[in-house]
Design a protein around this motif. Structure first.
Motif, PDB file in Angstrom:
ATOM      1  N   ILE A  21       0.828  -1.215   0.000  1.00  0.00           N
ATOM      2  CA  ILE A  21       0.000   0.000   0.000  1.00  0.00           C
ATOM      3  C   ILE A  21       0.856   1.257   0.000  1.00  0.00           C
ATOM      4  O   ILE A  21       0.620   2.182  -0.752  1.00  0.00           O
ATOM      5  N   ARG A  22       1.856   1.233   0.860  1.00  0.00           N
ATOM      6  CA  ARG A  22       2.597   2.491   1.075  1.00  0.00           C
ATOM      7  C   ARG A  22       3.749   2.250   2.032  1.00  0.00           C
ATOM      8  O   ARG A  22       3.798   1.220   2.711  1.00  0.00           O
ATOM      9  N   ARG A  85       3.581  -1.155   4.427  1.00  0.00           N
ATOM     10  CA  ARG A  85       2.318  -1.801   4.760  1.00  0.00           C
ATOM     11  C   ARG A  85       1.762  -2.466   3.500  1.00  0.00           C
ATOM     12  O   ARG A  85       1.788  -1.881   2.417  1.00  0.00           O
ATOM     13  N   ARG A  87      -1.618  -4.871   1.710  1.00  0.00           N
ATOM     14  CA  ARG A  87      -3.073  -4.660   1.701  1.00  0.00           C
ATOM     15  C   ARG A  87      -3.832  -5.571   2.678  1.00  0.00           C
ATOM     16  O   ARG A  87      -5.018  -5.283   2.960  1.00  0.00           O
ATOM     17  N   TYR A 135       0.835  -5.897   7.901  1.00  0.00           N
ATOM     18  CA  TYR A 135      -0.501  -5.331   7.714  1.00  0.00           C
ATOM     19  C   TYR A 135      -1.143  -5.004   9.061  1.00  0.00           C
ATOM     20  O   TYR A 135      -1.517  -3.868   9.310  1.00  0.00           O
ATOM     21  N   ARG A 200       3.576   3.688  -4.408  1.00  0.00           N
ATOM     22  CA  ARG A 200       2.412   2.801  -4.397  1.00  0.00           C
ATOM     23  C   ARG A 200       1.175   3.641  -4.068  1.00  0.00           C
ATOM     24  O   ARG A 200       0.192   3.563  -4.762  1.00  0.00           O
ATOM     25  N   LYS A 201       1.219   4.427  -2.999  1.00  0.00           N
ATOM     26  CA  LYS A 201       0.080   5.311  -2.738  1.00  0.00           C
ATOM     27  C   LYS A 201       0.090   6.427  -3.790  1.00  0.00           C
ATOM     28  O   LYS A 201       1.043   6.558  -4.566  1.00  0.00           O
TER      29      LYS A 201
ATOM     30  N   GLN B 202      -7.525   8.160  -3.171  1.00  0.00           N
ATOM     31  CA  GLN B 202      -7.165   8.133  -1.752  1.00  0.00           C
ATOM     32  C   GLN B 202      -7.399   9.454  -1.027  1.00  0.00           C
ATOM     33  O   GLN B 202      -6.558   9.924  -0.259  1.00  0.00           O
ATOM     34  N   TYR B 279      -5.598  11.509   3.797  1.00  0.00           N
ATOM     35  CA  TYR B 279      -5.334  10.260   3.100  1.00  0.00           C
ATOM     36  C   TYR B 279      -6.285   9.151   3.570  1.00  0.00           C
ATOM     37  O   TYR B 279      -6.446   8.950   4.773  1.00  0.00           O
ATOM     38  N   PRO B 283      -6.832  -0.020   3.568  1.00  0.00           N
ATOM     39  CA  PRO B 283      -8.115  -0.738   3.541  1.00  0.00           C
ATOM     40  C   PRO B 283      -8.897  -0.632   4.851  1.00  0.00           C
ATOM     41  O   PRO B 283     -10.110  -0.789   4.842  1.00  0.00           O
TER      42      PRO B 283
END
Lengths: 364, 364, 364, 364
Positions: A21-22, A85, A87, A135, A200-201, B202, B279, B283
Motif C-alpha cells: 500500500i505504502r 504496509r 493490503r 498489515y 504505491r500510494k 485516496q 489520506y 483498507p
C-alpha cells in the motif's frame, strides 16, 4: 553487494509481488532517547503513542496506526528498519513467497516483535536494506482535528523513504518488480539513471532512490499541510539557537514539485518535512524525466546545496542488528571526463585535483 | 424513481463492478458561454484545452487529461453528465456488463462523442444521474510547475461530485456496490443516514451524497494547494463587486476536515473550492461517523449556513438531454416531531407555522 | 450625555492636545479570572507579564511594555478603562491641561495605580468613556523572535479600540480635535456619518467609532502577522467544541482592507483578531469614504453579519467603577422612511412590524 | 570621501533637520528598458503609472503617490537617486537650509524635474549618495483592493533603501543627525558598528547602512503582505527558467525579523522583497543590538550567504549623472587578526592566502 534482478526471477518463479500500500514506518537507532525526544516530540510535534526505556513510538496528526516512526536506543546511529504496509495479512504471506522465490532470505516475526505491529515478514532486501512487510497494526485515535494539540508546524503523516544505493538502475528494477510506479527520474542522454522516485500510494513517492555509497538511508520524509508550517519549524530552531539542525531548505524541489526542508536530528539522521506534491493515482500517470543538466531538478529556485546533503547518510542494520558494509558506485564514464556524479545527479567539474563547484560557488 | 438495490443484484449476476479510479469530469449545461468563460477561466483560472461555439473544455493545473470540466451551451442550466474514470479500456466493458447485469440500460458512445475522450459507456444510474465510464482520453501538458500561468488562486484538480438524492441510504448502497469506500457519514441514533462521503481515489471523496429532492447536482469541487488561494478568490470577487457569487464560506468543514468555499456560477451551478483533506488509502481506513446533532459536522467553526445551500441544486439531464423529474424524500419520522432534516442533516425546529432556525438566527 | 464640541473649545483655550502615539492598553472587568485566563492565555496565546488574585496583565509577542490588556476581576463584565500612550511624560501634563481647558474633569493617578504604568491622567471623556493618558511604563522582554513560544495563532500587538457612540459625528469631532487622522468613513449623500476610523500610529486606526447606544465598547482588536494564524484560532475552537466563541468571520473588511475574526470572551467582551491593513503615515493619506449603500464596506465578500455583532457591546465604567448609563442615537430621517441604520451603517428595511433583513436573508 | 559630522555642525548652525516621513522613491539607471519592464512589471507586478521612451514610473498596490520607483534608461547601470519624502513643502525649504548649514551643496529642482514630483531639493549627501527631499507629488489611484489586478506575489509598498558605506559609524551619525531612529545594529565588544538600521516611519527601517566600498546601493526593498507571495515569486522564476535572478533567500533575517528574498534585476541591481517586520513608533522603542558573532543576525535559520550578496552593489551617480568614485573601508584591527569584516559584519577567517568560509563551507 551484488544486486539480483528480481523482475526476471519473479517472472520465472511465478509468485506475484505482495500488494504494497505504502511506506509504513521506519525504525531509527538513536544514541540518546532524551535528545531525540526533544527533536521529534518537542520540536516537530509528533505524537507519542507509547514509550519505554528502550524506544519511543510516534505518529503524526492524521495517522491512526500505532506509529510511523520508532526511535530505538542503541550504541551507534543507524537505520533499524524500513516497513511497508501491505493490503492485508494474506499479503504478508505473499511477501514471504515472493522473496523466497527470488532467493531472498525471509524471517517471520510474531505480533508484537515491534510494539503495536502484527505478525510480519522481514528481509534484508537485494539492495541491502532491512525491510519489513506488515498489515496488522493497533489502531489509535486519529488527531486530524485535534487542532488544540497542533503546534504551528503540525505534521500530518509519514510520506516516504529516500535510500542511497550504488546502482540506481538496479534498484529501480527491484522496486518496479515489486509493483511500484515511477513518477519521476533524473537521467542523461545515454540512458543513465541518476535517481528515481517510486510510489504505491497516490503521491509522488513512497521511496526515492539516489546514487551513492550504499546501502544508506538518505532521509525519511513527513508531510505537512501548508508551507507556513515548514517555515515555522525554521523559526523555532532559530529562536532556540539550534538552527544548525537545518541542513537544506526551505525550498522547492523541481522533482516532485514539493516544498521541502531538510533537518538533521541529534544523531545526524536526516528528516525531510514536505508539502504539496501531486496526485499520481491514474495508471497512465506520466513519468517526468529530468535531465541531469537541468539544475532545477534539485532546486527549482536554483539554490546551491550544501555538500553534506550529498555525502552524508545513515548506515543501516541487517536483521541481526549488525551494520551493513557499504559498496561504492561503479566508476562512471562521467568521471573520466572530469565530472563526478552524485546523489540526485549533481555534477562537480574537476580540474586536476581541484573540484570546481558546479554552480553558485562558495557560500559564506 | 425507484432505486434498485444493486448490491444484491450484482451478487446474483456475478459481474464484478468496474474498477473506478476516480471522479473524472463533469459536463455542465450553461446558457451563456461567454459569461461562464469569465467565471471559470478569468476568475477561477482553469486552463482552456479546447473551445468551439458550443463548448469549452477545461482542466486544472495538475491535470494531464484533456479536461475535467466541459461547459456546453444549452437553453437551461443543467448537469449534462458526470464521468468516472476506470482503470483501463477493459473496465469500460466491465461497466457495460455490470450495469446490464443489474438491469440498467447502457449506451456505448464512440471515441470523440465527448471531445478528447475515447470510447465510453453511459448510463442513467439508479439514482437518476447521467453517468459515463471512460478510460481513454487525450493527454495534454500538465501545468503543475507553470507557475508563470498560475493566478493567485490556482486550482490543482477536480476533487469530487456532490449529488442530492431523496434516499441517501439507497444511494449509499448503490455506490458501495460499485466498490466505493465510505470515509464519513452523518447519522442519528436510529440508523438514519443523512449524508455520506465515498471515495475511490485516496482522498475523502469522489462523490458525496446528501439528502433532498433529487436527482440534482449539489456541487462540483475543485482542489487547491493552500487556503490563501481560496481567500484570494473571495478578494477578487469583492474587487470586481461580484461578491454575490460567494454563497458560503470560506470555512472549515467538520466532515472531511477540508477548508471550503462555495461559489455559484452565472447559471447558479455551485462550485466548491476545497483544500487539505486527508489520506484514505489504507483498507482499514476508519469511517468517521458524525452525529446529526453535532453542529460542527457542516461548519467546524459553528458558522450559520445560508438556506440556499440546502435548498438549491442543478437539475440533471438524462442521456437524451431531457430534464429528469424530481422525487422528494420520503416523509420522515423527524418531521412529525417538528424537525425538518435537510441536505447534510441540518435541522430546523418548527413551532406551528413558524420555523425556528437551529442556530445563530437571522443574519443581516 | 451631551457631547461638547472640543475642537472649538480647544481653539479658544489655546491648549494644544496631547501628542497621542497610539492606543496603549485596555482594562476589562471580567467575572471569572480563570475562565478569562483560558480564553486570553491558553486559546489566544497572550503572554502573562504578571498576575495576582485580582488581575492578569497580558502582552502580545511584539510588545515590550508591561501590558496591553488587563483583566480585572469584578461583579459585572465591563470596560474598566481605555488607555492611550502619549509621546512623553510631559504630554501627560499636556493632556491634563487640554482636558481641563475644554471642561473635562481630570484625575491624576500615581505610578503604580495600574501595575506597570507610571503617573497618568484619567478622564471620563466627552463620549462617556473612561480613558487614561500615560507614557511611563515598565519595559519587559519583547518576544518577537521567541518562536519557540509562539502558538499557531501568535498575536503580535494591540491594534485598536472600537467604541459605540450615539452620535458618530460628534465623536468624530472629538477625536479629530485630539489630533487623530481619519482613514476611512461610512457616509451617505446627505452628509451623515455612520462610522469612522481614526489613527495616530501609521495604521488604519487606533480607534473606530460606530453608531449605536453608547457609551459601549464594541471590541478591542489585536493584530497577527498572517491570515493562517486567524484561521488556526477557529480550528482550535472547533477542536475544543467551543466554536460558539466565534461570533463573526473570518472575513475581509471592505473598510480598512483587514482580514478579521470576531470572538466573544467568556464574559461576552468582543475581541477582534486582525491582519494586514495598510500604511497611513503620510500627511496627505487619502480618507476612504464608503457609501452606506455599498454592502462591501462591512464584508468585502458580501457576507451576512450576525445581528449580535450590531446589537451587543460591553458597558463601560466611570472613573469610580460605576456603570455609565446609555444614550440612544437621535431619531434619524432614515427610520421614518423605513430604514434602521445601525453600527457600521447597516440597513434593515421594515414593512410594518416586520423587519426584512437587508441581504442574504435568514441563516440556518 | 571625507565624511563631515553633520550632527555637530547642525547644532552649531541651529537649523533643525527637515522632518523626513519615510523613504519615498528611488531612480535606477537601467540599460534596457524592455528587459527591466519584464522584471519589474511582468514578474514583480508593479503598476505602471506612466512610461515614455526614457523612463518607466512604477508604484506598488498600496501606494497612491505617482511612483516609488523610476527606471531610467542609461548607458551603465547605476543608482540615479534616492528620494525621501518630507512632511510638507515647507520641509523642502528646511532641508535646503539644513544642508547648506552643514556645508552640503544643494540644488533646487522645479516641479516636474522628476515626472509626478513637485519642487524639490537635491544633494549629494555626505556619504556620497544622490538624495532628493520632496513633498508634493501627484496622487493616483490606490490599488489596495484591486485584487483583480494582484498577481500571486502582489507588492504593497516600497519599504527601505540599503546603502553600502566605508564608515558605518559616520553614516550612522549622519542619519541620526537627520532625525532617524535606530532600530537595530550589529556591533562588537569594542564599540565597532558593522551595520545599522534606521527609520522615520514606524517600521524597522527606511535606510540600512552596511559596511563596504562605497558609496554603493546594496538594495531597494519592497514589502508584501504575506510570505507565500514571496515564495510565489521564486516559483514563477523557476517556471520561466530564470531562477538565476534569485540571489539569496527566501529566509528569515535575524535583524528586523523580516522574511526576505533578494533578487538581481537584469542590470544586476538588487531588489529585496520583504514581509512582517515590527512596529517601532514609540519613542522608547528599544534598539536591538546583535553581536557580530551571532550568525543568526543575517540568517535566523543559519543559512549560508552567497558571496556576491556581500561583494556586489550598484554604483551611484552624482547630481550631474557622473559615477561617484569609491572609497574603501579603513583597515580594521580585525583584518590584522585574520578576520575580514564585510557587509553586515560577516567574518571570513584567513590562513595565509586561503580564505576559509566562516560557516557551512562550499556549496554545490
Amino acid at each position: 553487494m551484488t544486486v539480483t534482478d528480481p523482475t526476471a526471477t519473479a517472472t520465472t518463479t511465478g509468485n506475484p509481488p505482495p500488494d504494497v500500500i505504502r511506506s509504513g514506518y521506519a525504525e531509527l537507532i538513536v544514541t540518546d532517547l532524551a535528545a531525540s525526544r526533544w527533536f521529534y516530540v518537542d520540536l516537530l510535534g509528533l505524537i507519542v503513542t507509547a514509550e519505554d526505556d528502550d524506544a519511543i513510538y510516534l505518529r503524526a496528526f492524521e495517522e491512526y496506526l500505532h506509529h510511523s516512526l520508532v526511535l530505538r536506543r542503541g550504541d551507534m546511529p543507524a537505520l533499524g528498519r524500513l516497513a511497508y504496509r501491505v493490503r492485508g495479512q494474506d499479503q504478508v504471506d505473499a511477501a514471504e513467497r515472493y522473496f523466497r522465490g527470488i532467493g531472498v532470505d525471509t524471517r517471520r516475526v510474531p505480533a508484537g516483535a515491534t510494539r503495536g505491529i502484527g505478525e510480519a515478514v522481514r528481509i534484508t532486501d537485494p539492495l541491502g536494506f532491512p525491510v519489513e512487510f506488515f498489515y496488522d497494526a493497533e489502531h489509535t485515535e486519529r488527531f486530524t482535528q485535534r487542532y488544540d494539540l497542533h503546534h504551528g508546524n503540525a505534521i500530518t503523516r509519514l510520506d516516504h523513504f529516500n535510500v542511497m544505493v550504488p546502482d540506481v538502475k538496479a534498484a529501480h528494477r527491484y522496486y518496479t518488480g515489486l509493483g511500484f510506479g515511477v513518477s519521476e527520474t533524473i537521467i542523461d542522454d545515454e540512458d543513465n539513471v541518476y535517481a528515481a522516485w517510486l510510489y504505491r500510494k497516490q503521491t509522488v513517492h513512497d521511496v526515492a532512490l539516489t546514487g551513492g555509497d550504499g546501502p544508506r538511508l538518505h532521509h525519511i520524509a513527513f508531510a505537512t499541510a501548508e508551507r507556513h508550517q515548514i517555515l515555522h519549524t525554521c523559526d523555532v530552531l532559530g529562536a532556540l539557537h539550534k538552527e544548525h539542525h537545518i541542513e537544506r531548505g526551505p525550498g522547492r524541489h523541481g522533482v516532485s514539485n514539493a516544498f521541502y526542508l531538510y533537518l538533521r536530528d541529534p544523531d545526524g539522521h536526516r528528516i525531510e518535512i514536505y508539502t504539496t506534491d501531486y496526485y499520481t493515482g491514474d495508471p497512465d500517470n506520466p513519468t517526468v524525466e529530468w535531465s541531469v543538466d537541468d539544475d532545477r531538478r534539485r532546486s527549482f529556485w536554483g539554490h546551491a546545496v550544501v555538500p553534506s546533503w550529498y555525502t552524508d547518510g545513515s548506515r543501516v542494520h541487517d536483521l541481526d542488528g549488525r551494520v551493513v558494509p557499504l559498496s561504492a558506485p561503479a566508476v562512471r564514464e562521467a568521471e573520466r571526463t572530469g565530472v563526478i556524479v552524485g546523489a540526485d545527479g549533481f555534477a562537480i567539474a574537476t580540474e586536476g585535483d581541484q573540484k570546481i563547484p558546479f554552480k553558485l560557488g562558495e557560500q559564506v
